[in-house]
Design an enzyme around this catalytic site. Structure first.
Site, PDB file in Angstrom:
ATOM      1  N   LYS A 189       4.731 -16.357 -47.431  1.00  0.00           N
ATOM      2  CA  LYS A 189       5.373 -15.732 -49.145  1.00  0.00           C
ATOM      3  C   LYS A 189       6.131 -15.756 -49.737  1.00  0.00           C
ATOM      4  O   LYS A 189       7.101 -16.154 -49.342  1.00  0.00           O
ATOM      5  CB  LYS A 189       5.036 -13.777 -48.949  1.00  0.00           C
ATOM      6  CG  LYS A 189       4.451 -13.301 -49.720  1.00  0.00           C
ATOM      7  CD  LYS A 189       4.178 -11.911 -49.582  1.00  0.00           C
ATOM      8  CE  LYS A 189       4.077 -11.289 -51.250  1.00  0.00           C
ATOM      9  NZ  LYS A 189       4.450  -9.112 -50.837  1.00  0.00           N
ATOM     10  N   SER A 232       0.300  -7.758 -52.560  1.00  0.00           N
ATOM     11  CA  SER A 232       0.941  -8.734 -53.386  1.00  0.00           C
ATOM     12  C   SER A 232       0.522  -9.911 -52.926  1.00  0.00           C
ATOM     13  O   SER A 232       0.504 -10.543 -53.791  1.00  0.00           O
ATOM     14  CB  SER A 232       2.332  -8.239 -54.371  1.00  0.00           C
ATOM     15  OG  SER A 232       3.119  -7.855 -52.971  1.00  0.00           O
ATOM     16  N   SER A 275       1.292  -3.980 -49.796  1.00  0.00           N
ATOM     17  CA  SER A 275       1.087  -5.625 -49.860  1.00  0.00           C
ATOM     18  C   SER A 275       0.520  -6.530 -48.893  1.00  0.00           C
ATOM     19  O   SER A 275       0.280  -7.752 -49.084  1.00  0.00           O
ATOM     20  CB  SER A 275       2.288  -6.068 -51.062  1.00  0.00           C
ATOM     21  OG  SER A 275       2.017  -6.044 -51.983  1.00  0.00           O
TER      22      SER A 275
HETATM   23  N1  GLN Z   1       0.280  -2.468 -54.832  1.00  0.00           N
HETATM   24  C1  GLN Z   1       1.904  -1.952 -54.614  1.00  0.00           C
HETATM   25  C2  GLN Z   1       2.385  -2.045 -56.413  1.00  0.00           C
HETATM   26  O1  GLN Z   1       1.836  -2.735 -56.813  1.00  0.00           O
HETATM   27  C3  GLN Z   1       2.819  -2.463 -53.736  1.00  0.00           C
HETATM   28  C4  GLN Z   1       3.001  -3.864 -53.766  1.00  0.00           C
HETATM   29  C5  GLN Z   1       4.440  -4.536 -52.308  1.00  0.00           C
HETATM   30  O2  GLN Z   1       3.680  -4.122 -51.191  1.00  0.00           O
HETATM   31  N2  GLN Z   1       4.699  -5.137 -52.920  1.00  0.00           N
HETATM   32  O3  GLN Z   1       3.633  -1.703 -56.259  1.00  0.00           O
END
Ligand code: GLN
Length: 507
Positions: free
Chosen positions: A80, A155, A179
């Protein structure tokens, strides 16, 4: 030959590499070919590693010389883009870091390289890991390999899509509020968020430091466990890193696959989580998985976690507060982009650069965060959110007195269509209702595929949570349920995904 190598699990590929049946250059080339064939459509990668074949040849050479190599040596790995790397740009999905080259590797990357894993490239993500769909990437969205019109989650949609599309057998992700687990849920893959402090955050571009955790993404529970064994453990470069000695997660997964861990296992189901918030097919798959566990000796126990549902509200104060502080370092001086303003002051350059370099969602959260932290509002917003966080932690403590693991659907819906929620931040945020509490409490969580939703044929995941430091328990339970499900399906769930390039789908 090439195509087959991309279909193998990491464990199977590793076994063939170690027996000498397959060379790492062959396995790596097969994955590079697959990326070349499908990634124009999937867009899982932001950057493909030009040095991958050299790294593979080096592992082959060392193996031929009789060197003792790690179990995953020679297996390709997608990374990532939130994790910094010396030989590939690290952007965290943002224009502000376009082309940025780090002077050091993230600890999880250097450990992966030391174990002989072959970095294949950097995967797409929502900008600074803010989002649930990868649509907030400054470099365009990733597409779900099950249906290219749908989101791959976020994400870390790039990592999950790369693994689901057989572009990589393994990937690294980061999970601040879901994410790793939510992308796993919507792509039919496995994603694990370790205990907070169990895996080093050194070199993970910070979103919210008290919530961020790096973890594995894979097609099987054992594969995640194998990668977790490589990346986990104490790191002096991360002040929140735990100094625990961890058991072998791969051994836990292998033992779990026999089903032994399911007999007498107490599985908690949160009574306050209303069925109404969940898509019918998600609930149905969840209930079926619970029934299967029960049929194999587990006990399903209703538990109360009254503050669980306030996790999203608390998270969207704590996360922006920490993020606004972490992102202050992108000031046009130290990192990445600088937009010059002829005759302008330093502040002008900073403002214009941040305006040009940050996307809408990032700006929204910086504004939210600085507001929540500002004098006069700190106690009302940030302070209250921290109290809710403590209540959620206490709910977990009380629940884990009664049960060994807690189970929830990994997310409320299957993959939605690209564009469907992009203009509605609240709907986007609600995706993480079941994943966020684990980050607030620091406990580990795993999402494994539980089936397909009847109404749209898209994959669904079940999430298991365990007390902090009990990551091995999740691998045992996850592998136990996975074995039963794969048996029921007659093969892995991903075998049911329409192949890219068939049935009229673009290749
Ligand atoms: N979807 C969540 C957010 O928008 C989680 C993001 C993440 O785990 N990096 O913050």
């Amino acid at each position: 030959m090439s195509a087959d190598l991309t279909r193998l699990t990491a464990a199977d590929l590793a076994a063939r590499l170690s027996s000498g049946e397959v060379l790492s250059v062959e396995a790596t080339q097969a994955h590079l070919d697959r990326i070349a064939a499908v990634d124009a459509d999937v867009h899982a990668f932001l950057h493909v590693n030009a040095g991958a074949l050299d790294a593979a040849a080096d592992v082959d050479r060392r193996r031929a010389a009789g060197e003792q190599l790690g179990e995953l040596a020679g297996v390709p790995l997608a990374i990532k883009d939130v994790l910094v790397t010396t030989d590939m740009p690290s952007t965290s999905g943002s224009r502000i870091l376009e082309g940025y080259l780090s002077p050091y590797d993230a600890t999880v990357v250097s450990r992966s390289r030391a174990a002989g894993l072959i970095p294949l490239g950097k995967t797409n993500m929502d900008e600074f890991a803010m989002g649930s769909s990868t649509e907030h990437s400054a470099f365009g969205p990733t597409h779900n390999p099950w249906d290219l019109d749908r989101i791959p989650g976020g994400s870390g949609g790039g990592s999950a899509a790369a693994v689901a599309a057989f572009e990589a057998p393994l990937a690294l992700g980061s999970d601040t509020g879901g994410s790793i687990r939510q992308p796993a849920h919507v792509t039919g893959t496995v994603g694990m968020k370790p205990t907070y402090g169990g895996v080093s955050r050194f070199g993970a571009i910070a979103l919210a430091s008290s919530l961020d955790q790096v973890g594995p993404v894979s097609r099987t529970v054992l594969d995640s466990a194998l990668l977790h064994d490589v990346i986990g453990g104490h790191d002096p470069h991360d002040s929140t890193s735990l100094s625990d000695t961890w058991p072998s997660f791969a051994a836990a997964a292998r033992e779990g696959a026999t089903g032994a861990a399911l007999r007498g296992l107490r599985v908690g189901v949160i009574s306050e989580l209303p069925d109404s918030g969940f898509q019918a097919g998600v609930s149905a798959s969840f209930r079926a998985a619970l029934a299967l566990l029960e049929a194999h000796g587990a006990e399903i126990v209703d538990i109360s976690a009254p503050h669980f549902e306030y996790g999203v509200a608390a998270y969207y104060l704590i996360l922006p507060a920490e993020a606004s502080s972490n992102l202050a370092k992108f000031d046009s001086v130290r990192f990445g982009l600088r937009v010059d303003v002829p005759g302008g002051t330093v502040e002008d350059v900073m403002a214009v650069t941040r305006d040009a370099g940050f996307g809408e969602e990032v700006k929204r959260r910086i504004i939210l965060g600085t507001y929540a932290l500002s004098a006069g509002y700190y106690d009302a917003y940030y302070g209250s959110a921290q109290k809710v966080r403590t209540l959620i932690q206490r709910d977990f403590d009380a629940a884990f007195e009664k049960v060994d693991v807690i189970a929830t659907p990994s997310a409320p819906t299957t993959a939605f269509r690209l564009g469907e929620k992009i203009d509605d931040p609240l709907q986007m945020y609600l995706n993480d209702v079941t994943t966020i509490p684990a980050n607030l409490a620091g406990v580990p969580g795993i999402s494994i595929p539980s089936g397909l939703a009847e109404e749209d044929g898209m994959p669904v995941g079940i999430q298991f949570l365990a007390p902090a430091r009990e990551d091995a328990r999740l691998y045992r339970v996850g592998a136990g349920l996975e074995a039963l499900l794969v048996d029921q399906w007659g093969g892995p769930l991903l075998d049911k995904a329409p192949a890219l390039g068939t049935e009229g789908r673009a290749l």
